[in-house]
Design a protein around this motif. Structure first.
Motif, short mmCIF file in Angstrom:
data_model
loop_
_atom_site.label_atom_id
_atom_site.label_comp_id
_atom_site.label_asym_id
_atom_site.label_seq_id
_atom_site.Cartn_x
_atom_site.Cartn_y
_atom_site.Cartn_z
N ILE A 270 33.58 57.69 57.44
CA ILE A 270 34.63 57.82 58.46
C ILE A 270 35.98 57.89 57.74
N PRO A 271 36.75 58.94 57.96
CA PRO A 271 38.00 59.09 57.22
C PRO A 271 39.04 58.05 57.62
N GLY A 272 39.91 57.71 56.65
CA GLY A 272 41.02 56.82 56.93
C GLY A 272 42.10 57.53 57.72
N PRO A 273 43.06 56.80 58.27
CA PRO A 273 44.09 57.39 59.13
C PRO A 273 45.00 58.37 58.41
N GLU A 274 45.06 58.32 57.10
CA GLU A 274 45.93 59.22 56.35
C GLU A 274 45.17 60.36 55.68
N ASP A 275 43.86 60.37 55.81
CA ASP A 275 43.06 61.40 55.15
C ASP A 275 43.16 62.73 55.88
N GLY A 276 43.14 63.83 55.12
CA GLY A 276 43.10 65.15 55.70
C GLY A 276 44.46 65.72 56.05
N ALA A 299 28.40 76.34 64.80
CA ALA A 299 29.49 76.34 63.82
C ALA A 299 29.42 75.15 62.89
N MET A 300 28.89 74.03 63.37
CA MET A 300 28.80 72.80 62.57
C MET A 300 27.35 72.32 62.56
N PRO A 301 26.45 73.02 61.87
CA PRO A 301 25.01 72.71 61.99
C PRO A 301 24.61 71.34 61.44
N ASN A 302 25.42 70.75 60.56
CA ASN A 302 25.05 69.46 59.98
C ASN A 302 25.95 68.33 60.44
N ALA A 303 26.66 68.55 61.54
CA ALA A 303 27.63 67.55 62.00
C ALA A 303 27.13 66.81 63.22
N ALA A 322 27.57 64.72 57.45
CA ALA A 322 27.06 63.76 56.48
C ALA A 322 26.63 64.42 55.18
N SER A 323 26.34 65.73 55.21
CA SER A 323 25.86 66.40 53.99
C SER A 323 27.00 66.75 53.04
N THR A 324 28.21 66.91 53.57
CA THR A 324 29.35 67.31 52.72
C THR A 324 30.52 66.34 52.80
N ASN A 325 30.45 65.38 53.73
CA ASN A 325 31.57 64.47 54.01
C ASN A 325 32.79 65.19 54.57
N ALA A 326 32.61 66.42 55.04
CA ALA A 326 33.70 67.09 55.75
C ALA A 326 33.89 66.41 57.10
N PHE A 327 35.12 66.45 57.61
CA PHE A 327 35.39 65.80 58.88
C PHE A 327 36.47 66.55 59.65
N TRP A 337 46.41 69.30 71.92
CA TRP A 337 45.51 68.62 70.99
C TRP A 337 45.94 68.87 69.56
N SER A 338 45.63 67.91 68.70
CA SER A 338 45.79 68.09 67.27
C SER A 338 44.45 67.81 66.60
N VAL A 339 44.28 68.38 65.41
CA VAL A 339 43.07 68.15 64.65
C VAL A 339 43.46 67.78 63.22
N ARG A 340 42.79 66.79 62.67
CA ARG A 340 42.98 66.38 61.29
C ARG A 340 41.67 66.65 60.56
N GLN A 341 41.74 67.48 59.50
CA GLN A 341 40.54 67.92 58.80
C GLN A 341 40.59 67.58 57.32
N GLY A 342 39.41 67.43 56.73
CA GLY A 342 39.30 67.20 55.30
C GLY A 342 37.88 67.41 54.83
N GLY A 343 37.70 67.38 53.53
CA GLY A 343 36.38 67.60 52.96
C GLY A 343 36.25 68.97 52.35
N THR A 344 35.03 69.32 51.96
CA THR A 344 34.80 70.58 51.25
C THR A 344 34.87 71.79 52.16
#
Length: 394
Positions: A270-276, A299-303, A322-327, A337-344
């Motif tokens: 689970i990402p922290g509040p400042e991640d991404g 679009a997100m087959p492993n999410a 869970a396979s890439t830790n993308a969020f 709306w806003s979106v915060r993204q991170g990971g590979t």
């Protein structure tokens, strides 16, 4: 209730069930209606659980002739609903039956309307051979036996106890198909090739063994699903080159996913509040459900996604791979709306692109999509095989 009265009551209930399934379009041919009228579903459901509606965690109540009486037990057994027979892979303790909560159903007798609809879609004919994956209670196996003869039916069940119970129930009704215990994703090459293959559980992609063991021109009927939701029922025609292709069918069946393909126990980091990185988005968390949820799953087959209250008291929706830790974390931003993204990878970018393609095509239902299976990849496509496409996990 004396045996003669029980059998007479059960026969009347089967007649009523057949009439109901014919009226709603699930039964479309006389031979399948005859099978519904003939196969005693109650023999495959000596004891079962029904979902109890109400607030709080989902609860299932035990049903048996001893607990509720023969009439109610029979009436429910012949209702058009899914009846659960196992939770978390363990046999229920019927020595002291009690309601069950916070449990995961792992075996059941699927609602008859869906069972028969899939059998109709399978388009079997006299003397065809059928491979069934997921014997369950054996009720659908018995319908196949009645229709084409038990010598033409091979069924594979992953759970040894469930397989034994189904085999016993089938024999009590005079049916002796080949019932095997094993991983259904491997099929059963010993009786291949089959004219038809059908799976009564969901898979993330079509096992290559099913294609290899189905003769060219044969059909495969199964449900594709992801870790977020069901994608839907597909019917594939097997080609001479080891490929298979076909459309999604109408409706949205919800089958349990293959045990070997269940999601990891952990959701991921689970990402922290400042991640991404944060930006505005034109799509909110509502697109993860309903018909648009079908596209989001592609679009997100492993999410997987869930909602959680943040430190400031607001609610955010997390999509985690869970396979890439993308969020991707979705939150209200004023009226938008806003979106915060991170990971590979950028999960929400993929969702937005997919939703745009879908809406440009007129937002079709799943029946507007199809599937192509080849030796090296599997794709879901929109409109036709040359249209926009998404890769299924293998």
């Amino acid at each position: 209730m004396p045996p003669d009265d029980l059998n007479s009551t059960a026969a009347k209930l089967r007649q009523q069930l057949a009439e109901q399934l014919a009226a709603d379009g699930s039964v479309r041919s006389p031979l399948w209606r005859v099978a519904v009228e003939a196969v005693p579903r109650h023999e495959f459901l000596p004891r079962y659980f029904v979902e109890t509606l109400g607030s709080g965690p989902t609860t299932w109540s035990p049903i048996s002739p001893e607990l509720v009486g023969v009439d109610e037990w029979l009436t429910i057994a012949y209702s058009d609903q899914t009846l659960v027979t196992q939770f978390d892979g363990d046999p229920a303790d019927w020595r002291a039956p009690a309601p069950i909560s916070n449990a995961n159903p792992t075996s059941s007798s699927t609602l008859p309307s869906l069972v028969v609809r899939m059998l109709e879609d399978l388009d079997v004919r006299d003397d065809m051979s059928v491979l069934e994956l997921g014997t369950g209670t054996g009720y659908s196996t018995a319908l196949l036996c009645h229709r084409i003869g038990d010598q033409n039916v091979t069924s594979v069940e992953t759970d040894r106890d469930v397989s034994h119970q189904a085999r016993t129930a089938l024999a009590s009704c005079g049916y002796y198909p080949r019932v095997l215990t094993g991983d259904g994703q491997a099929g059963y090459p010993g009786a291949a090739p089959y004219d038809r293959t059908i799976a009564t559980y969901g898979v993330r992609s079509v096992p290559s063994s099913w294609v290899e063991q189905t003769r060219p021109g044969g059909l495969i009927v199964t449900t594709l699903r992801g870790w977020m939701r069901s994608l839907g029922l597909v019917r594939l025609t097997v080609g001479g080159d080891g490929s298979a292709q076909g459309p999604f069918l109408s409706g949205d069946p919800h089958f349990m996913i293959a045990r070997q393909q269940e999601a990891p126990a952990g959701l991921g980091m689970i990402p922290g509040p400042e991640d991404g990185e944060t930006r505005e988005t034109g799509y909110g968390s509502d697109v993860l459900t309903g018909e648009s949820g079908f596209v989001a799953q592609l679009a997100m087959p492993n999410a997987r996604f869930f909602a959680m209250t943040t430190d400031d008291g607001s609610t955010a929706t997390y999509a985690l791979d869970a396979s890439t830790n993308a969020f991707a974390v979705l939150a209200r931003d004023g009226a938008g709306w806003s979106v915060r993204q991170g990971g590979t990878t950028r999960l929400w970018d993929d969702v937005e692109r997919s939703l745009s393609l879908w809406r440009e095509a007129g937002s079709p239902p799943p029946s507007g999509f199809g599937v192509t299976v080849s030796a090296d990849a599997q794709h879901v496509w929109l409109g036709d095989p040359d249209g926009p496409r998404w890769t299924l996990p293998q």
